[in-house]
Scaffold this active site. Sequence first.
Site, short mmCIF file in Angstrom:
data_model
loop_
_atom_site.label_atom_id
_atom_site.label_comp_id
_atom_site.label_asym_id
_atom_site.label_seq_id
_atom_site.Cartn_x
_atom_site.Cartn_y
_atom_site.Cartn_z
N GLU A 43 0.87 -1.18 0.00
CA GLU A 43 0.00 0.00 0.00
C GLU A 43 0.90 1.23 0.00
O GLU A 43 1.63 1.46 0.97
CB GLU A 43 -0.88 -0.04 1.25
CG GLU A 43 -1.71 1.17 1.51
CD GLU A 43 -2.40 1.11 2.87
OE1 GLU A 43 -2.56 2.18 3.48
OE2 GLU A 43 -2.78 0.01 3.32
N LYS A 130 -10.42 -1.33 7.22
CA LYS A 130 -9.14 -1.07 7.88
C LYS A 130 -9.44 -0.61 9.30
O LYS A 130 -10.19 0.35 9.50
CB LYS A 130 -8.38 0.03 7.12
CG LYS A 130 -7.14 0.53 7.82
CD LYS A 130 -6.50 1.64 7.00
CE LYS A 130 -5.29 2.22 7.71
NZ LYS A 130 -4.57 3.16 6.84
#
Length: 196
Positions: A43, A130
């Site tokens: 990411e 998340k």
Amino acid sequence: MESKVVENRLKEAKLIAVIRSKDKQEACQQIESLLDKGIRAVEVTYTTPGASDIIESFRNREDILIGAGTVISAQQAGEAAKAGAQFIVSPGFSADLAEHLSFVKTHYIPGVLTPSEIMEALTFGFTTLKLFPSGVFGIPFMKNLAGPFPQVTFIPTGGIHPSEVPDWLRAGAGAVGVGSQLGSCSKEDLQAVFQV
């Protein structure tokens, strides 16, 4: 890439390397080093200069799932999707961003921390979330949230050391995001994560 495929690949990867750098070249070197150590999901945060260029340079690699992180605006989301991000992550939940991303064919993982934020994300159809910042609150916090929200797959991120990743996975995390502490890990150190 379809959302289910992305979710499955993230679960298979187990660990998502969160890249936050002050320099584009340094970020690319970090990614290459992590790939050599067996990392398969990365990411790239949008606090990193040239994040879109970094994503674009890795978009056609089959040995990596490349995503965009710290995406907090529709403009950033559009840039990330155009660059070829296979998933987009935000640190919190925004109804405006969720609505914008419903028109983009890139898998979106909104950030949450509270039951209210989880409920709002669920109303938009998001079930992979998340959990940020997880390291501050620990595994018991995630497990307590999983009780009333069994349909949610949490990806805890923020303040988690690589050596703690197996514990998070055993506690039910779908994958775990780890940042700067990954640089000091050897390939052997990471094998414990991949064995869970």
